[in-house]
Design a protein around this motif. Structure first.
Motif, mmCIF file in Angstrom:
data_model
loop_
_atom_site.group_PDB
_atom_site.id
_atom_site.type_symbol
_atom_site.label_atom_id
_atom_site.label_comp_id
_atom_site.label_asym_id
_atom_site.label_seq_id
_atom_site.Cartn_x
_atom_site.Cartn_y
_atom_site.Cartn_z
ATOM 1 N N TRP A 31 49.029 34.379 36.821
ATOM 2 C CA TRP A 31 49.019 32.945 36.568
ATOM 3 C C TRP A 31 49.839 32.239 37.629
ATOM 4 N N LEU B 17 45.018 32.692 37.692
ATOM 5 C CA LEU B 17 44.594 32.946 39.066
ATOM 6 C C LEU B 17 43.650 34.136 39.161
ATOM 7 N N ARG C 193 42.148 37.526 36.631
ATOM 8 C CA ARG C 193 42.156 38.206 35.338
ATOM 9 C C ARG C 193 42.470 39.688 35.517
ATOM 10 N N ARG D 282 40.383 29.528 35.757
ATOM 11 C CA ARG D 282 40.529 29.571 37.211
ATOM 12 C C ARG D 282 39.609 28.564 37.885
ATOM 13 N N ARG D 283 38.616 28.046 37.158
ATOM 14 C CA ARG D 283 37.781 26.957 37.635
ATOM 15 C C ARG D 283 37.815 25.841 36.608
#
Length: 400
Positions: free
Chosen positions: A21, A28, A30, A345-346
């Motif tokens: 993260w 950021l 997984r 992350r998106r």
């Protein structure tokens, strides 16, 4: 607790052993995904990757156990040296903080009292500083949980609207500011402006949230003049920070037409960010005279300028907060209604908790859904007004 994570200890093309993260709680990488190449590693390093301390310790334990087995088996030093280095993370001292579900309601009460007291507030600056210190402690490790709690509080009509609005605006400005290259000192000034921008009309702000009829002439005059009155009031309370005062005075100014501040066209990024945060948070809140907006619609509106093109502030806004802020609601491809619990992350891939099934009935237990999977893709935002089910924040966050 999140601790810094040494990416240099990871091999390329090997599964990442923990979720990574950034310091603001944005995922950021997984667990199980891989570092593609050195450029990928460098890009992640720029975001100062963090990991859950318990996961890091578990990985370190597995490393130590592997070394022990190799030593007992009399394997060569070369083989032992080839084992990936431990995730040797020196944990920072545990900050003094409570759970977000406890902190933010307490801060709401403290800020509401301060704003209501206004010019009569004793020890205004020390009391505000105490609020900020507690905000900083909880935001150090619990950003998404804090956003979740604040957005849920914003949707609670029983609470004073003005303080919740101010707290969420302050957190939004604190998070988005670095993406606009605001200095730490400017970020501090902006946060204080967000907390106090409506001190000139705090009681009326709460009243209007429950008022369905149009504003009276007296109310309209108070709304129109509250930025200037608020800045003057803060000066009487001891505020001498020019940026703080300017942000409060100009937070309703519109560069194209002047807004409440006639003729102002020289608005800088801190003022523009505060103005955008104020509008965005207001649209997330249900009011007596209008429903709330779905978070996705509010984010899209923040992203685009008057000419329909993205703005620098809008791009930083959506990049940081995502299209679906934690605490908001979405409709999934399988028909379920879910509440967002983490940014992804998106911008369009939040982590959500399904709470209502496709038939409109509450699920027996909330179910974690990854919207990166096609079956759980986000199809639309859902307004808070239309979701009648409210589950305790502590129960939902405990399942993430």
């Amino acid at each position: 607790m999140q601790v810094p994570f040494p990416l240099d200890d990871l091999a390329l093309q090997a599964p990442v052993p923990v979720n990574l993260w950034d310091p603001h709680g944005v995922l950021l990488l997984r667990k199980g995904e891989v570092l593609l190449d050195e450029q990928h590693r460098q890009r992640l390093q720029m975001h100062r990757p963090m990991a859950d301390e318990a996961e890091v310790k578990a990985w370190s334990f597995r490393y130590t156990a592997a070394i022990d087995r190799m030593v007992r088996a009399n394997q060569s030093l070369e083989s032992i040296a080839g084992v990936a280095r431990p995730m040797g993370v020196a944990a920072a001292p545990e900050p003094e903080h409570d759970a977000p579900v406890e902190v933010w309601p307490d801060l709401h009460d403290a800020l509401a009292t301060l704003l209501y007291q206004g010019a009569q507030a004793q020890g205004f600056l020390p009391r505000l500083a105490q609020i900020e210190r507690r905000m900083a402690r909880v935001l150090q490790t619990r950003v998404d949980d804090s956003l979740f709690v604040l957005v849920q509080l914003l949707q609670d009509r029983r609470l004073g609207h003005s303080a919740t609005h101010a707290l969420l605006c302050a957190v939004v400005c604190r998070l988005v500011g670095p993406a606009l290259d605001l200095s730490p000192s400017d970020g501090d000034s902006l946060q204080r402006a967000a907390l106090t921008m409506n001190i000139g009309m705090a009681r009326l702000h709460d009243t209007l949230a429950h008022q369905a009829e149009p504003l009276s002439a007296a109310q309209r005059e108070q709304v129109q003049t509250h930025p200037a009155r608020g800045a003057a009031l803060l000066q009487r309370l001891g505020v001498d920070d020019p940026l703080w005062l300017r942000c409060v005075r100009d937070h309703h100014a519109v560069p194209e037409v002047g807004g409440y501040v006639d003729g102002r066209t020289d608005l800088d990024r801190p003022v523009l960010l505060l103005r955008q945060a104020d509008i965005y948070v207001a649209r997330l809140a249900p009011r007596a005279d209008r429903p709330s907006w779905p978070a996705q619609r509010a984010a899209r509106d923040a992203y685009l300028g008057p000419d329909g093109q993205p703005t620098a502030v809008g791009a930083a806004f959506v990049k940081t907060l995502g299209a679906h802020i934690p605490g908001s609601y979405v409709r999934l491809a399988n028909g379920e209604c879910a509440v967002v619990v983490r940014r992804g992350r998106r911008a369009n891939l939040p982590l959500v908790m399904a709470v209502i099934n496709r038939d409109g009935l509450p699920l027996g237990e909330p179910a974690l859904r990854d919207t990166a999977e096609p079956a759980y893709e986000v199809k639309a935002g859902v307004t808070a007004d239309t979701v009648k089910l409210r589950l305790p924040a502590a129960k939902l966050l405990a399942r993430v």
